[in-house]
Design a protein around this motif. Structure first.
Motif, PDB file in Angstrom:
ATOM      1  N   GLU B 227       0.829  -1.211   0.000  1.00 14.71           N
ATOM      2  CA  GLU B 227       0.000   0.000   0.000  1.00 14.71           C
ATOM      3  C   GLU B 227       0.858   1.253   0.000  1.00 14.71           C
ATOM      4  O   GLU B 227       0.604   2.189  -0.744  1.00 14.71           O
ATOM      5  CB  GLU B 227      -0.931   0.000   1.220  1.00 14.71           C
ATOM      6  CG  GLU B 227      -2.138  -0.887   1.020  1.00 14.71           C
ATOM      7  CD  GLU B 227      -3.193  -0.655   2.095  1.00 14.71           C
ATOM      8  OE1 GLU B 227      -2.838  -0.137   3.170  1.00 14.71           O
ATOM      9  OE2 GLU B 227      -4.355  -1.008   1.838  1.00 14.71           O
ATOM     10  N   ALA B 228       1.895   1.257   0.841  1.00 18.92           N
ATOM     11  CA  ALA B 228       2.741   2.440   0.939  1.00 18.92           C
ATOM     12  C   ALA B 228       3.432   2.726  -0.390  1.00 18.92           C
ATOM     13  O   ALA B 228       3.691   3.871  -0.725  1.00 18.92           O
ATOM     14  CB  ALA B 228       3.772   2.253   2.049  1.00 18.92           C
ATOM     15  N   ASN B 229       3.736   1.672  -1.151  1.00 19.66           N
ATOM     16  CA  ASN B 229       4.453   1.862  -2.409  1.00 19.66           C
ATOM     17  C   ASN B 229       3.544   1.776  -3.632  1.00 19.66           C
ATOM     18  O   ASN B 229       4.021   1.727  -4.756  1.00 19.66           O
ATOM     19  CB  ASN B 229       5.584   0.849  -2.515  1.00 19.66           C
ATOM     20  CG  ASN B 229       6.681   1.130  -1.513  1.00 19.66           C
ATOM     21  OD1 ASN B 229       7.527   1.975  -1.755  1.00 19.66           O
ATOM     22  ND2 ASN B 229       6.636   0.471  -0.371  1.00 19.66           N
ATOM     23  N   LYS B 230       2.233   1.724  -3.365  1.00 23.26           N
ATOM     24  CA  LYS B 230       1.249   1.695  -4.448  1.00 23.26           C
ATOM     25  C   LYS B 230       1.553   0.603  -5.486  1.00 23.26           C
ATOM     26  O   LYS B 230       1.559   0.850  -6.686  1.00 23.26           O
ATOM     27  CB  LYS B 230       1.186   3.061  -5.143  1.00 23.26           C
ATOM     28  CG  LYS B 230       1.005   4.228  -4.175  1.00 23.26           C
ATOM     29  CD  LYS B 230       0.101   5.276  -4.738  1.00 23.26           C
ATOM     30  CE  LYS B 230      -0.376   6.291  -3.731  1.00 23.26           C
ATOM     31  NZ  LYS B 230       0.253   6.282  -2.398  1.00 23.26           N
ATOM     32  N   LEU B 231       1.820  -0.586  -5.002  1.00 20.58           N
ATOM     33  CA  LEU B 231       2.092  -1.694  -5.908  1.00 20.58           C
ATOM     34  C   LEU B 231       0.770  -2.317  -6.352  1.00 20.58           C
ATOM     35  O   LEU B 231      -0.194  -2.322  -5.594  1.00 20.58           O
ATOM     36  CB  LEU B 231       2.931  -2.767  -5.199  1.00 20.58           C
ATOM     37  CG  LEU B 231       4.251  -2.307  -4.598  1.00 20.58           C
ATOM     38  CD1 LEU B 231       4.906  -3.452  -3.842  1.00 20.58           C
ATOM     39  CD2 LEU B 231       5.171  -1.807  -5.692  1.00 20.58           C
ATOM     40  N   PRO B 232       0.718  -2.835  -7.570  1.00 25.05           N
ATOM     41  CA  PRO B 232      -0.499  -3.551  -7.983  1.00 25.05           C
ATOM     42  C   PRO B 232      -0.574  -4.874  -7.232  1.00 25.05           C
ATOM     43  O   PRO B 232       0.459  -5.484  -6.965  1.00 25.05           O
ATOM     44  CB  PRO B 232      -0.273  -3.792  -9.475  1.00 25.05           C
ATOM     45  CG  PRO B 232       1.200  -3.784  -9.647  1.00 25.05           C
ATOM     46  CD  PRO B 232       1.754  -2.855  -8.603  1.00 25.05           C
ATOM     47  N   PHE B 233      -1.783  -5.281  -6.818  1.00 23.26           N
ATOM     48  CA  PHE B 233      -1.861  -6.604  -6.200  1.00 23.26           C
ATOM     49  C   PHE B 233      -3.053  -7.391  -6.692  1.00 23.26           C
ATOM     50  O   PHE B 233      -4.025  -6.843  -7.194  1.00 23.26           O
ATOM     51  CB  PHE B 233      -1.818  -6.536  -4.674  1.00 23.26           C
ATOM     52  CG  PHE B 233      -2.610  -5.429  -4.044  1.00 23.26           C
ATOM     53  CD1 PHE B 233      -3.978  -5.413  -4.106  1.00 23.26           C
ATOM     54  CD2 PHE B 233      -1.948  -4.401  -3.368  1.00 23.26           C
ATOM     55  CE1 PHE B 233      -4.695  -4.403  -3.506  1.00 23.26           C
ATOM     56  CE2 PHE B 233      -2.664  -3.384  -2.774  1.00 23.26           C
ATOM     57  CZ  PHE B 233      -4.046  -3.385  -2.840  1.00 23.26           C
ATOM     58  N   ALA B 234      -2.951  -8.702  -6.582  1.00 25.04           N
ATOM     59  CA  ALA B 234      -3.956  -9.605  -7.138  1.00 25.04           C
ATOM     60  C   ALA B 234      -5.115  -9.785  -6.163  1.00 25.04           C
ATOM     61  O   ALA B 234      -4.941  -9.734  -4.950  1.00 25.04           O
ATOM     62  CB  ALA B 234      -3.310 -10.953  -7.432  1.00 25.04           C
ATOM     63  N   LEU B 235      -6.305  -9.985  -6.733  1.00 25.88           N
ATOM     64  CA  LEU B 235      -7.462 -10.392  -5.925  1.00 25.88           C
ATOM     65  C   LEU B 235      -7.371 -11.906  -5.741  1.00 25.88           C
ATOM     66  O   LEU B 235      -7.040 -12.624  -6.675  1.00 25.88           O
ATOM     67  CB  LEU B 235      -8.760 -10.067  -6.659  1.00 25.88           C
ATOM     68  CG  LEU B 235      -8.961  -8.632  -7.148  1.00 25.88           C
ATOM     69  CD1 LEU B 235     -10.320  -8.509  -7.828  1.00 25.88           C
ATOM     70  CD2 LEU B 235      -8.870  -7.661  -5.989  1.00 25.88           C
ATOM     71  N   LEU B 236      -7.645 -12.359  -4.535  1.00 24.49           N
ATOM     72  CA  LEU B 236      -7.543 -13.797  -4.293  1.00 24.49           C
ATOM     73  C   LEU B 236      -8.909 -14.401  -4.008  1.00 24.49           C
ATOM     74  O   LEU B 236      -9.762 -13.776  -3.377  1.00 24.49           O
ATOM     75  CB  LEU B 236      -6.612 -14.081  -3.105  1.00 24.49           C
ATOM     76  CG  LEU B 236      -5.155 -13.678  -3.243  1.00 24.49           C
ATOM     77  CD1 LEU B 236      -4.340 -14.304  -2.126  1.00 24.49           C
ATOM     78  CD2 LEU B 236      -4.587 -14.071  -4.588  1.00 24.49           C
ATOM     79  N   LYS B 237      -9.064 -15.630  -4.465  1.00 24.24           N
ATOM     80  CA  LYS B 237     -10.315 -16.349  -4.236  1.00 24.24           C
ATOM     81  C   LYS B 237     -10.254 -16.939  -2.835  1.00 24.24           C
ATOM     82  O   LYS B 237      -9.313 -17.662  -2.499  1.00 24.24           O
ATOM     83  CB  LYS B 237     -10.426 -17.465  -5.263  1.00 24.24           C
ATOM     84  CG  LYS B 237     -11.791 -18.091  -5.345  1.00 24.24           C
ATOM     85  CD  LYS B 237     -11.772 -19.101  -6.487  1.00 24.24           C
ATOM     86  CE  LYS B 237     -13.132 -19.703  -6.723  1.00 24.24           C
ATOM     87  NZ  LYS B 237     -13.089 -20.637  -7.854  1.00 24.24           N
ATOM     88  N   ASN B 238     -11.236 -16.615  -1.981  1.00 24.03           N
ATOM     89  CA  ASN B 238     -11.198 -17.155  -0.622  1.00 24.03           C
ATOM     90  C   ASN B 238     -12.001 -18.447  -0.537  1.00 24.03           C
ATOM     91  O   ASN B 238     -12.539 -18.930  -1.540  1.00 24.03           O
ATOM     92  CB  ASN B 238     -11.663 -16.106   0.388  1.00 24.03           C
ATOM     93  CG  ASN B 238     -13.129 -15.712   0.203  1.00 24.03           C
ATOM     94  OD1 ASN B 238     -13.870 -16.403  -0.486  1.00 24.03           O
ATOM     95  ND2 ASN B 238     -13.509 -14.610   0.806  1.00 24.03           N
ATOM     96  N   SER B 239     -12.080 -19.001   0.671  1.00 23.70           N
ATOM     97  CA  SER B 239     -12.703 -20.316   0.800  1.00 23.70           C
ATOM     98  C   SER B 239     -14.199 -20.276   0.494  1.00 23.70           C
ATOM     99  O   SER B 239     -14.805 -21.300   0.217  1.00 23.70           O
ATOM    100  CB  SER B 239     -12.456 -20.870   2.203  1.00 23.70           C
ATOM    101  OG  SER B 239     -12.929 -19.940   3.159  1.00 23.70           O
ATOM    102  N   ALA B 240     -14.805 -19.062   0.525  1.00 27.03           N
ATOM    103  CA  ALA B 240     -16.217 -18.953   0.178  1.00 27.03           C
ATOM    104  C   ALA B 240     -16.405 -18.794  -1.329  1.00 27.03           C
ATOM    105  O   ALA B 240     -17.532 -18.682  -1.813  1.00 27.03           O
ATOM    106  CB  ALA B 240     -16.843 -17.765   0.907  1.00 27.03           C
TER     107      ALA B 240
END
Lengths: 329, 350
Positions: B227-240
Motif C-alpha cells: 500500500e505504501a508503495n502503491k504496488l499492484p496486487f492480485a485479488l484472491l479467491k477465498n474459501s467462500a
C-alpha cells in the motif's frame, strides 16, 4: 621516552643510572603491552574458531563433510548442503578479480608512469574515496542503476556475441552471478589500485632510468623493469582485493539473486556463503538451521585461511626469485 | 546565542534525566523479535511510556532471534511472526504464552504493464502451480480461466521470493501448504523454505525491486508495504469462492472467521479462514511472554502493557499504521488469558 632521557635539574646528565633504570622500567612495560596486543590477535582467532566449531557442532555431527558437497538447502526438511554457496563465493570472487585486476593495475600504472603530474593526485584521491563508500550503498546503486543497465544493454550484447559459450546462455533476469561479480569488481578496485600505486611509486627511479637509458620505450620500461620489480607487492594488492571479495556480503546479496544452485550460465542467479548467513541468521528458528549457518561460517573461515595461505606461498615464491633490484633486466 | 544554547542544553539534560530516571528505578522492559510489527510496536511502546513512564526497549532482530532470546531468558518478552513449535515450547518447559497483537496480510504483486488497471485474479491452486514452477507463461490456461476477458501476455512468468528468513514467508508458505498437499511435501512452511523456482530478494524492498524491474515477475510482500508503495496486487479467491482484495477489514475478518475457542493458546494459523469477506493470506503476529514470570514486578508491568495493548486506543493506533486490529471476540479471549498470567507461581497482584 624523549623526556626521560633529558637532563633535569634534580637528575643532571652526569648521573645517568637513575634515568636509565627508569627507561628500562618503561621499556619493560612497553614491551609487555606490545606482547599482550600481539598475542591478543591469535587468541581472538582461537576464540573465533572455537565458537564457530561449538556453534556448528550439531550440524557437523549430522552432516559431516558431506555438508561441503551437498547441494540441497531445505530448512523445513532440515537438509543442508553448502556446495552452491562455496561455488558462488569462489566464482564471484574470481570473476570480480578477472574484471578488477587489469583495470586497477592499468590505472595504477597510468597514474605512476604516464599521467601528467597535475592529474595524479586528484584521480588517486577520487579512487580511494570509492573505498570509503558503505557496501549497502553499492548494493542500492547496483539495484537501481547497475542491474537495469546490465539487463537492458550488457547482458543482451554478451548473449548475442558470446552466446555460443554456456556462460552466456539462458534467460536474463537481471540479478545474477555476473551482476554480483561486477559490483564486487567495482568494490575491490580501489583497494587493489591504491596498494598497487603505492608499490609502483616505491620502485626506485634508477630502475626506470636504467631501462630508458638502455633505449627501452616507456612501455618496455614498465613491462620489463618496473612491474617485475614490484610484482610481489602487486600480488599482495590482488590478495587484499580477493579477501574483500570473498567476504563481501551486503551488496552481493542484493544483486546475486539468492538461489541455491550451481549454474553454468553467469546470467543465472547464485548465492554466496556470506550472503546466506546475512539472510537467514536472524530468522533461523530451529537449532539445526542455526548450526548449519554457523557451519557455513566455519567453512568460509577455512576457505579464507586457505586462500590467504596460498597467497602467502605465492608471494614468497615470487619474491624469492626477485630480490631487491629485480630480475627484470 | 549562547543563552539559547545554554537553555537548549539544559532542556536536553532535563530530557535525558527524565529518560534515564525510570531506568534507574528499574522500570524498564526489554523485548526482541519480529521485524514485521516493528513500526507498531515502536509506536505502542512510545505511547505507553508517555502514558505510564514505563520504558520498553524493543530490538527488531527477526522472529527466529526473538524466540532464541526469549528461550535463553535474555529478554523479558519475545516477538514472532510464526508461533513456536512444540519442540521450542519444550525448550522453555512450556512456560510461554502467545499473545496475538495485530494481524498482517500478504499480497501478491506483479509486473504486467499490458494489464493496465485490470486487477489479476488468482486462486490458491494456481498460485501453488506458479510457485512450483508448473506455470511458466502468463497466458497459461489456468490463469486465463480465472481472468475471463483479460488479455494475458505471452511472456515468461518469473517468481520472486524473500531470501531472508521472514514472517512474511512463513505466512505465505503456510497458505500454500494448506492449499496443496504437493507443496506441503516439496517445500512446506517456515520462515525460509527450499523454493522450487525463482529469484530471492532481500526484504520487502528487495522483492519489490526485482518485481518492478522484470516484466512478467510475481512476488509476495506485506500489505502495508504494497500500500505504501502503491504496488499492484492480485485479488484472491477465498474459501467462500469470492475474489477479495487484500484489506485491513479482510484480515480482521479472517481472525474472526478462524473461530478461536475459549482456552486457546493462540498458536493458530488463520490463513484460508472461512467467511465471505475473508482475505485468505493473513496471520497473527505474537508477543511471547512467560506464563509464570520470575519477577512479579516485571510480570505485572507486562500484564498491564498487554491489557492496554488490546484496548480500543492502542488497536486504533495499529489501524493508522495499516495493521489490521484484532476483532472483538479475539480481544476478549486475549483479555481472559492475560488475567490468568502468573508470577512466581502465584497470580500477579494488582
Amino acid at each position: 621516552m624523549a623526556t626521560s632521557s633529558l637532563p633535569t635539574p634534580e637528575a643532571p646528565a652526569t648521573a645517568p643510572p637513575a634515568s636509565l633504570v627508569g627507561a628500562q622500567h618503561g621499556d619493560r612495560v612497553f614491551r609487555l603491552l606490545l606482547t599482550t596486543a600481539a598475542l591478543a590477535i591469535p587468541l581472538l582467532m582461537g576464540f573465533l574458531v572455537y565458537e564457530l566449531y561449538t556453534g556448528s557442532a550439531l550440524a557437523i555431527d549430522r552432516y559431516g563433510l558431506g555438508f561441503v558437497t551437498g547441494s540441497t538447502w531445505d530448512p523445513v526438511a532440515e537438509e543442508f548442503g553448502a556446495a552452491p554457496l562455496i561455488f558462488g563465493t569462489l566464482l564471484s570472487a574470481v570473476l570480480a578479480l578477472l574484471i578488477a585486476v587489469p583495470l586497477s593495475l592499468g590505472v595504477a600504472i597510468f597514474l605512476t608512469e604516464f599521467a601528467p603530474r597535475w592529474l595524479r593526485q586528484p584521480v588517486a584521491f577520487v579512487i580511494e574515496l570509492l573505498a570509503a563508500i558503505p557496501s549497502v550503498v553499492y548494493g542500492l546503486w547496483g539495484i537501481f542503476v547497475l542491474v537495469p543497465l546490465l539487463k537492458k544493454v550488457v547482458f543482451p550484447f554478451l548473449r548475442d556475441t558470446l552466446g555460443f559459450l554456456p556462460f552466456f546462455q539462458g534467460p536474463i533476469y537481471g540479478p545474477s552471478m555476473l551482476a554480483a561479480s561486477v559490483i564486487l569488481a567495482i568494490m575491490v578496485m580501489p583497494f587493489i589500485m591504491s596498494v598497487a600505486r603505492e608499490v609502483l611509486l616505491a620502485v626506485p627511479n634508477s630502475q626506470r632510468e636504467a631501462a630508458l637509458a638502455l633505449g627501452a620505450t616507456r612501455w618496455e620500461a614498465v613491462t620489463s623493469a618496473i612491474v617485475p620489480y614490484a610484482r610481489s607487492g602487486i600480488i599482495g594488492a590482488v590478495i587484499l582485493g580477493l579477501g574483500r571479495a570473498l567476504g563481501e556480503t551486503m551488496a552481493v546479496t542484493m544483486l546475486i539473486g539468492n538461489r541455491h544452485e550451481i549454474a553454468a550460465s553467469l546470467f543465472a542467479p547464485g548465492y554466496t556463503m556470506a550472503a546466506v548467513i546475512a539472510n537467514e541468521f536472524s530468522g533461523a528458528g530451529t537449532d539445526i538451521h542455526f548450526a548449519a549457518l554457523t557451519y557455513v561460517a566455519l567453512v568460509l573461515f577455512v576457505i579464507t585461511v586457505l586462500v590467504n595461505a596460498a597467497a602467502r606461498l605465492l608471494i614468497w615464491r615470487v619474491s624469492r626469485g626477485a630480490p631487491a633490484g629485480g630480475t627484470g633486466l | 546565542m549562547s543563552a539559547g544554547l545554554l537553555s537548549r542544553s539544559l532542556t536536553l539534560a532535563a530530557a535525558l534525566a527524565t529518560a534515564l530516571a525510570p531506568a534507574a528505578m528499574g522500570q524498564r522492559l526489554t523485548g526482541a523479535g519480529a521485524t514485521f510489527p516493528n513500526p507498531i510496536y515502536t509506536k505502542w511502546f512510545d505511547a505507553y511510556k508517555q502514558k505510564t513512564g514505563i520504558q520498553i526497549n524493543y530490538q527488531s532482530i527477526g522472529s527466529g532471534g526473538g524466540i532464541r532470546q526469549f528461550t535463553e531468558g535474555t529478554v523479558d518478552f519475545g516477538a514472532t511472526d510464526g508461533p513456536m513449535n512444540d519442540q521450542q515450547i519444550e525448550a522453555v518447559r512450556g512456560n510461554v504464552v502467545h499473545i496475538p497483537t495485530v494481524i498482517g496480510a500478504v499480497v501478491l504483486t506483479y509486473n504486467l504493464p499490458t494489464l493496465g488497471q485490470t486487477q489479476l485474479r488468482l486462486d490458491g491452486a494456481t498460485i501453488v502451480d506458479m510457485f512450483l514452477g508448473r506455470i511458466t507463461k502468463w497466458n497459461d490456461r489456468r490463469i486465463a480461466a480465472l481472468n475471463p476477458g483479460v488479455k494475458l501476455p505471452d511472456i515468461d512468468l518469473i517468481i520472486v521470493h524473500r531470501s531472508d528468513g521472514s514472517g512474511t514467508t512463513y505466512v505465505f508458505t503456510d497458505y500454500l501448504t494448506k492449499t496443496s498437499r504437493e507443496w506441503k511435501d516439496k517445500a512446506g512452511y517456515a520462515t525460509s523454505v527450499n523454493w522450487p523456482v525463482g529469484l530471492g530478494g532481500k526484504g520487502n524492498e528487495g522483492v519489490t525491486q526485482q518485481v518492478k524491474q522484470v516484466e512478467g515477475a510475481i512476488g509476495y510482500v506485506e500489505l502495508i508495504y504494497a500500500e505504501a508503495n502503491k504496488l499492484p496486487f492480485a485479488l484472491l479467491k477465498n474459501s467462500a469462492g469470492n475474489f477479495v482484495a487484500p484489506s485491513l477489514a479482510g484480515a480482521t475478518a479472517a481472525a474472526s472467521g478462524a473461530k478461536l475457542k475459549a482456552g486457546t493458546d493462540f498458536r493458530v494459523s488463520i490463513t484460508n479462514a472461512a467467511g465471505a469477506d475473508v482475505y485468505p493470506i493473513t496471520s497473527f503476529t505474537w508477543l511471547l511472554v512467560p506464563a509464570d514470570g520470575k519477577d512479579p514486578v516485571k510480570a505485572a508491568q507486562i500484564r498491564d502493557f498487554l491489557t492496554w495493548m488490546i484496548s480500543d486506543e492502542a488497536q486504533a493506533m495499529a489501524q493508522q499504521l495499516s495493521y489490521a486490529p484484532l476483532p472483538a471476540d479475539v480481544r476478549k479471549l486475549v483479555a481472559d488469558r492475560i488475567r490468568a498470567l502468573k508470577a512466581a507461581g502465584k497470580p500477579i497482584p494488582g
